[in-house]
Design a protein around this motif. Structure first.
Motif, mmCIF file in Angstrom:
data_model
loop_
_atom_site.group_PDB
_atom_site.id
_atom_site.type_symbol
_atom_site.label_atom_id
_atom_site.label_comp_id
_atom_site.label_asym_id
_atom_site.label_seq_id
_atom_site.Cartn_x
_atom_site.Cartn_y
_atom_site.Cartn_z
ATOM 1 N N GLY A 1 0.817 -1.209 0.000
ATOM 2 C CA GLY A 1 0.000 0.000 0.000
ATOM 3 C C GLY A 1 0.844 1.249 0.000
ATOM 4 O O GLY A 1 1.842 1.329 0.736
ATOM 5 N N LEU A 2 0.453 2.213 -0.810
ATOM 6 C CA LEU A 2 1.215 3.451 -0.913
ATOM 7 C C LEU A 2 1.119 4.261 0.372
ATOM 8 O O LEU A 2 2.097 4.869 0.815
ATOM 9 N N TRP A 3 -0.070 4.231 1.010
ATOM 10 C CA TRP A 3 -0.222 5.035 2.224
ATOM 11 C C TRP A 3 0.594 4.463 3.383
ATOM 12 O O TRP A 3 1.139 5.213 4.200
ATOM 13 N N THR A 4 0.703 3.125 3.450
ATOM 14 C CA THR A 4 1.540 2.540 4.505
ATOM 15 C C THR A 4 3.018 2.816 4.249
ATOM 16 O O THR A 4 3.804 2.931 5.182
ATOM 17 N N PHE A 5 3.373 2.931 2.963
ATOM 18 C CA PHE A 5 4.757 3.261 2.617
ATOM 19 C C PHE A 5 5.113 4.653 3.140
ATOM 20 O O PHE A 5 6.131 4.838 3.817
ATOM 21 N N TYR A 6 4.266 5.638 2.850
ATOM 22 C CA TYR A 6 4.560 6.999 3.297
ATOM 23 C C TYR A 6 4.401 7.140 4.808
ATOM 24 O O TYR A 6 5.136 7.920 5.440
ATOM 25 N N LEU A 7 3.465 6.387 5.412
ATOM 26 C CA LEU A 7 3.362 6.384 6.868
ATOM 27 C C LEU A 7 4.657 5.864 7.490
ATOM 28 O O LEU A 7 5.164 6.414 8.478
ATOM 29 N N GLY A 8 5.198 4.787 6.905
ATOM 30 C CA GLY A 8 6.443 4.228 7.406
ATOM 31 C C GLY A 8 7.580 5.229 7.342
ATOM 32 O O GLY A 8 8.360 5.371 8.301
ATOM 33 N N LEU A 9 7.689 5.946 6.220
ATOM 34 C CA LEU A 9 8.740 6.957 6.106
ATOM 35 C C LEU A 9 8.570 8.034 7.176
ATOM 36 O O LEU A 9 9.542 8.485 7.789
ATOM 37 N N GLY A 10 7.315 8.444 7.416
ATOM 38 C CA GLY A 10 7.055 9.465 8.430
ATOM 39 C C GLY A 10 7.448 9.019 9.824
ATOM 40 O O GLY A 10 8.049 9.779 10.601
ATOM 41 N N LEU A 11 7.114 7.774 10.176
ATOM 42 C CA LEU A 11 7.474 7.251 11.497
ATOM 43 C C LEU A 11 8.990 7.136 11.653
ATOM 44 O O LEU A 11 9.538 7.412 12.725
ATOM 45 N N LEU A 12 9.678 6.733 10.596
ATOM 46 C CA LEU A 12 11.133 6.643 10.642
ATOM 47 C C LEU A 12 11.765 8.013 10.839
ATOM 48 O O LEU A 12 12.728 8.173 11.601
ATOM 49 N N ILE A 13 11.226 9.004 10.145
ATOM 50 C CA ILE A 13 11.749 10.370 10.281
ATOM 51 C C ILE A 13 11.562 10.876 11.712
ATOM 52 O O ILE A 13 12.485 11.422 12.330
ATOM 53 N N ALA A 14 10.342 10.689 12.271
ATOM 54 C CA ALA A 14 10.063 11.156 13.628
ATOM 55 C C ALA A 14 10.910 10.407 14.658
ATOM 56 O O ALA A 14 11.495 11.021 15.568
ATOM 57 N N GLY A 15 10.990 9.094 14.521
ATOM 58 C CA GLY A 15 11.757 8.304 15.483
ATOM 59 C C GLY A 15 13.224 8.647 15.486
ATOM 60 O O GLY A 15 13.853 8.754 16.544
ATOM 61 N N ASN A 16 13.772 8.847 14.311
ATOM 62 C CA ASN A 16 15.182 9.192 14.217
ATOM 63 C C ASN A 16 15.469 10.533 14.891
ATOM 64 O O ASN A 16 16.540 10.751 15.453
ATOM 65 N N GLY A 17 14.479 11.443 14.846
ATOM 66 C CA GLY A 17 14.650 12.743 15.476
ATOM 67 C C GLY A 17 14.868 12.657 16.969
ATOM 68 O O GLY A 17 15.602 13.465 17.553
ATOM 69 N N PHE A 18 14.239 11.700 17.629
ATOM 70 C CA PHE A 18 14.448 11.500 19.058
ATOM 71 C C PHE A 18 15.712 10.692 19.340
ATOM 72 O O PHE A 18 16.446 10.975 20.289
ATOM 73 N N PHE A 19 15.953 9.673 18.532
ATOM 74 C CA PHE A 19 17.014 8.706 18.829
ATOM 75 C C PHE A 19 18.406 9.262 18.548
ATOM 76 O O PHE A 19 19.307 9.197 19.390
ATOM 77 N N LYS A 20 18.597 9.810 17.367
ATOM 78 C CA LYS A 20 19.946 10.073 16.871
ATOM 79 C C LYS A 20 20.731 11.106 17.672
ATOM 80 O O LYS A 20 21.882 10.855 18.053
ATOM 81 N N PRO A 21 20.166 12.282 17.977
ATOM 82 C CA PRO A 21 20.984 13.261 18.708
ATOM 83 C C PRO A 21 21.267 12.833 20.137
ATOM 84 O O PRO A 21 22.309 13.169 20.700
ATOM 85 N N CYS A 22 20.342 12.079 20.728
ATOM 86 C CA CYS A 22 20.477 11.736 22.143
ATOM 87 C C CYS A 22 21.539 10.676 22.378
ATOM 88 O O CYS A 22 22.347 10.783 23.302
#
Length: 430
Positions: A101-122
C-alpha cells in the motif's frame, strides 16, 4: 609508569552498550535505505529523478527532526526516554513499510523520520558525556570512531539481510527484517542501559567537568558559531557522499559488470561495501588518533576535516577518469576502490565531527546542538537528491562524477583558509 598510562587510555564500559544499541538501530536504517531507490524505481515504477528526490527528502528530514527531538530531550523528556521513544517509532515505521500500500509506505517513512529525530541526537550526546564524566575527554575522537565501527557493523548486516531477502523473497520481507533489527536494539537498551553511567542521561547540566563551558557566555556563543561552521562544511561532503545510496545505486544496477564467477551480485549488496570498509578501518583510524595523542602530536579537527573532503573528492575523480570516453559497462573493481576512498574520507570527518559537537556544545543545549549538526545533513541530502537529475545516461557519467570531485575540494580550500578564525572560536578545544 607504563602500566598507569595503559589504564588511562581505556574507554568507558558504557561505550560498548551504546555500541550495540546503535549497531542494531543502524542495521534497520541502512538495510531499509539500501532498498529505497531500487524499490521506488522497480516496484513503484518511478522515474529516476522522482525517486532520487524522494530519497533525498526522506534522508534530509531524517536529519532535520533531530533539532526538535534534541530540544524536547534537553527540556522535557531526557535522553533515556527519547532514545527509547525514537526506537519504538522507528520499529513501527519499518513494520509499516512491510505492508502493501502506498499510504503505509509513506506512513512508514514518516514514522522513521520522527523516530530518528528523538534517537539520533540523544545517543550521540550520551556517548560524548560518558567521556566527560569519567575524565577522559582526550579519548573522544577515538571513542567516537569505535562507536562508528558499531554503526557500520550494523549497516553491513542490515544491508545484506534486507537486500537478499528483498531479492529472493520480496521487497516487504526486506523491510520486515529491518523492524526486527530495531526491536533487538530496544531489547538491549532496556536490559543493559543501566550499565551506562546514569549521570550521562541527565540533562540539567549540573554535574561533570563539562560545566566549565557554561561559565563564559561569550565563549559559549563562539563555540556554537564554530559548531555551525563545521556543520555547514559537511553539506558538500554529504551531498557528494550520499550519491552512494541514490545515483551510484542506479549506476551500479545499470552500468557496472556485477558478474563474479557466474553470479550476478544484486546491486543493493554493493551498499554494504561502505560499512564493510568502515568496520575494517575504523579501529585502525581510532588507533592512529590515539597514538598521535600519546606522542603529543595532535592533529587538529580542521586538518582532519580537510583531509576527509579531499579524499572523498579523489574517490569521484577516479570514477570520472574510468568512465571518460567509454560507453561500455565498467568493472566492479573501480566502484570498490572509489567507495574505499569515500569511506576513508568519512572516517576522517564524520566521527570526528560527532566528537567535536560534544566538546563544544554547552551542556544545557547539548542534544539540540547535536541536532543542528545533523541539520546540515538535511540540506546535504536534499541537495544530493536534486543533483541526481544530472546523472543522464552512460555517456555523461564522467562529467557527472566531476561535480562531486569539485564540491568537496573547493570546500576544503575554503575551510583551510578560515582555520585561524575558526580555531580561535573553539577556545582551545581540539
Amino acid at each position: 609508569m607504563e602500566i598507569q598510562s595503559q589504564r588511562q587510555i581505556t574507554h568507558p564500559k558504557g561505550l560498548y552498550v551504546l555500541f550495540f544499541v546503535e549497531m542494531w538501530e543502524r542495521f534497520s536504517f541502512y538495510g531499509m535505505r539500501a532498498l529505497l531507490v531500487l524499490f521506488l524505481t522497480k516496484e513503484l515504477l518511478m522515474q529516476d529523478a522522482q525517486a532520487g528526490r524522494i530519497y533525498g527528502f526522506y534522508n534530509g528530514f531524517v536529519y532535520l527532526t533531530p533539532i526538535l527531538g534534541g530540544l524536547l530531550a534537553d527540556r522535557f523528556l531526557g535522553y533515556k526516554r527519547s532514545i527509547f521513544l525514537g526506537g519504538v517509532l522507528m520499529m513501527f515505521g519499518h513494520l509499516s513499510l512491510a505492508f502493501n500500500g502506498l499510504w503505509t509506505f509513506y506512513l512508514g517513512l514518516g514514522l522513521l523520520i520522527a523516530g530518528n529525530g528523538f534517537f539520533k541526537p540523544c545517543i550521540s550526546t550520551v556517548v560524548g558525556r560518558i567521556y566527560e564524566l569519567e575524565g577522559k575527554p582526550e579519548l573522544k575522537d577515538s571513542g567516537f570512531t569505535i562507536f562508528y565501527f558499531g554503526i557500520n557493523l550494523g549497516a553491513i548486516l542490515g544491508t545484506w539481510a534486507c537486500a537478499n531477502l528483498a531479492e529472493y523473497k520480496g521487497w516487504h520481507y526486506g523491510f520486515g527484517i529491518a523492524a526486527v533489527g530495531m526491536l533487538i536494539g530496544l531489547i538491549i537498551f532496556g536490559f543493559l542501559g543501566r550499565r551506562v553511567n546514569p549521570d550521562a542521561f541527565l540533562t540539567n547540566g549540573n554535574q561533570g567537568p563539562s560545566d566549565s563551558k557554561e561559565e563564559d557566555p561569550k565563549q559559549n556563543r563562539e563555540r556554537i558559531f564554530a559548531i555551525l561552521v563545521f556543520s555547514a562544511v559537511t553539506i558538500t561532503f554529504w551531498a557528494s557522499y550520499e550519491q552512494i545510496g541514490s545515483s551510484l545505486s542506479l549506476i551500479i544496477d545499470r552500468y557496472v559488470d556485477r558478474n563474479i564467477l557466474g553470479w550476478e551480485i544484486p546491486a543493493a549488496n554493493y551498499q554494504s561495501l561502505n560499512p564493510l570498509f568502515v568496520v575494517s578501518l575504523a579501529l585502525v583510524v581510532s588507533w592512529i588518533w590515539k597514538k598521535f595523542e600519546e606522542s603529543g602530536r595532535h592533529i587538529s579537527t580542521v586538518t582532519k576535516f580537510c583531509l576527509g573532503l579531499i579524499i572523498l573528492g579523489l574517490g569521484y575523480l577516479l570514477l570520472s577518469l574510468v568512465t571518460f570516453g567509454s560507453t561500455e559497462k565498467f568493472s566492479s573493481i573501480w566502484i570498490i576502490l572509489s567507495i574505499l576512498l569515500l569511506t576513508i574520507g568519512e572516517l576522517f570527518l564524520s566521527p570526528v565531527g560527532l566528537s567535536l559537537v560534544t566538546k563544544l556544545a554547552p551542556v544545557k543545549v547539548a542534544s539540540m546542538m547535536m541536532g543542528f549538526w545533523f541539520l546540515a545533513n538535511f540540506f546535504a541530502h536534499v541537495l544530493a537528491g536534486e543533483l541526481t537529475r544530472f546523472m543522464g545516461g552512460r555517456e555523461s557519467l564522467s562529467g557527472f562524477f566531476l561535480i562531486f570531485f569539485f564540491l568537496p575540494i573547493i570546500t576544503a580550500i575554503g575551510l583551510f583558509s578560515f582555520r585561524k578564525k575558526l580555531e580561535s572560536w573553539m577556545h582551545g578545544v581540539k
